[in-house]
Design a protein around this motif. Structure first.
Motif, short mmCIF file in Angstrom:
data_model
loop_
_atom_site.label_atom_id
_atom_site.label_comp_id
_atom_site.label_asym_id
_atom_site.label_seq_id
_atom_site.Cartn_x
_atom_site.Cartn_y
_atom_site.Cartn_z
N PHE A 96 2.86 -27.59 33.24
CA PHE A 96 2.37 -28.73 32.46
C PHE A 96 3.54 -29.58 31.95
CE2 PHE A 96 -0.12 -30.78 29.07
CZ PHE A 96 -1.37 -30.90 29.66
N ILE A 97 4.58 -28.92 31.47
CA ILE A 97 5.74 -29.66 30.94
C ILE A 97 6.51 -30.30 32.11
CG2 ILE A 97 7.95 -29.44 29.70
CD1 ILE A 97 6.64 -26.93 28.29
N ALA A 98 6.62 -29.57 33.22
CA ALA A 98 7.36 -30.06 34.39
C ALA A 98 6.79 -31.36 34.93
CB ALA A 98 7.38 -29.00 35.49
N GLU A 99 5.52 -31.59 34.69
CA GLU A 99 4.88 -32.84 35.10
C GLU A 99 5.66 -34.05 34.57
OE1 GLU A 99 2.20 -33.14 37.00
OE2 GLU A 99 1.80 -35.28 36.73
N PHE A 100 6.32 -33.85 33.43
CA PHE A 100 6.99 -34.97 32.76
C PHE A 100 8.52 -34.90 32.92
CE2 PHE A 100 2.82 -34.39 30.98
CZ PHE A 100 2.31 -35.67 31.12
N GLY A 101 9.00 -33.98 33.73
CA GLY A 101 10.43 -33.98 34.03
C GLY A 101 11.07 -32.61 34.02
N LEU A 102 11.90 -32.40 35.04
CA LEU A 102 12.57 -31.10 35.16
C LEU A 102 13.85 -31.04 34.33
CD1 LEU A 102 11.97 -30.49 38.96
CD2 LEU A 102 10.88 -29.31 37.04
N ASP A 103 14.24 -32.21 33.78
CA ASP A 103 15.45 -32.20 32.93
C ASP A 103 15.13 -31.92 31.46
OD1 ASP A 103 17.21 -32.79 35.02
OD2 ASP A 103 16.72 -34.92 34.90
#
Ligand code: THU
Length: 133
Positions: A96-103
């Motif tokens: 869910f968080i990765a949807e908004f960026g892997l950084d």
């Protein structure tokens, strides 16, 4: 790279947010504090349900609040569980968080000390929308 002051602030805000957890079934309150690129912090807490599978983790609660107020760019998220237990986001929250960026940097406690890892480290070989037909 987050300053140690910023990390401490995020952990403090996540710890405060934990007070609002609704966790009558697990008795495992969790708080999260999401740092937006604007510098604003949006918090979340876990919200459980009598139909256990519907329970929402603190991390996703924070992201949902941020998206609902129009914010989609995040720098970091801190997550704090009961007492100072070691805790890491569950698999669903990682996706869910990765949807908004892997950084995005994820701050968790390890033996009571804040530890920072990126989403890239927590979710290697992540599924991403570019794989969709
Ligand atoms: N939980 C979170 O809110 N975040 C995590 O990173 C792990 C688990 C919640 C889900 C459930 O309400 C309770 O903690 C016990 O699993």
């Amino acid at each position: 790279m987050l300053s140690s002051e910023r990390v401490a602030e995020l952990v403090a805000r996540a710890t405060q947010a934990r007070e609002h957890a609704y966790a009558p079934y697990s008795a495992f309150p969790v708080g999260a504090a999401l740092l937006l690129d604007s510098g604003e912090i949006v918090t979340g807490a876990n919200v459980e349900n009598a139909s256990y599978g519907l329970s929402l983790c603190a991390e996703r609660a924070a992201v949902v609040r941020a998206v609902a107020q129009g914010a989609r760019r995040y720098v970091a998220i801190a997550v704090v569980g009961p007492k100072e237990l070691d805790l890491a986001p569950c698999g669903a929250c990682r996706q869910f968080i990765a949807e908004f960026g892997l950084d995005i940097e994820v701050i968790t406690l390890r033996s009571g000390q804040p530890t920072t890892r990126t989403m890239r480290e927590l979710l290697p070989d992540a599924f991403d929308a570019e794989s969709l037909p």
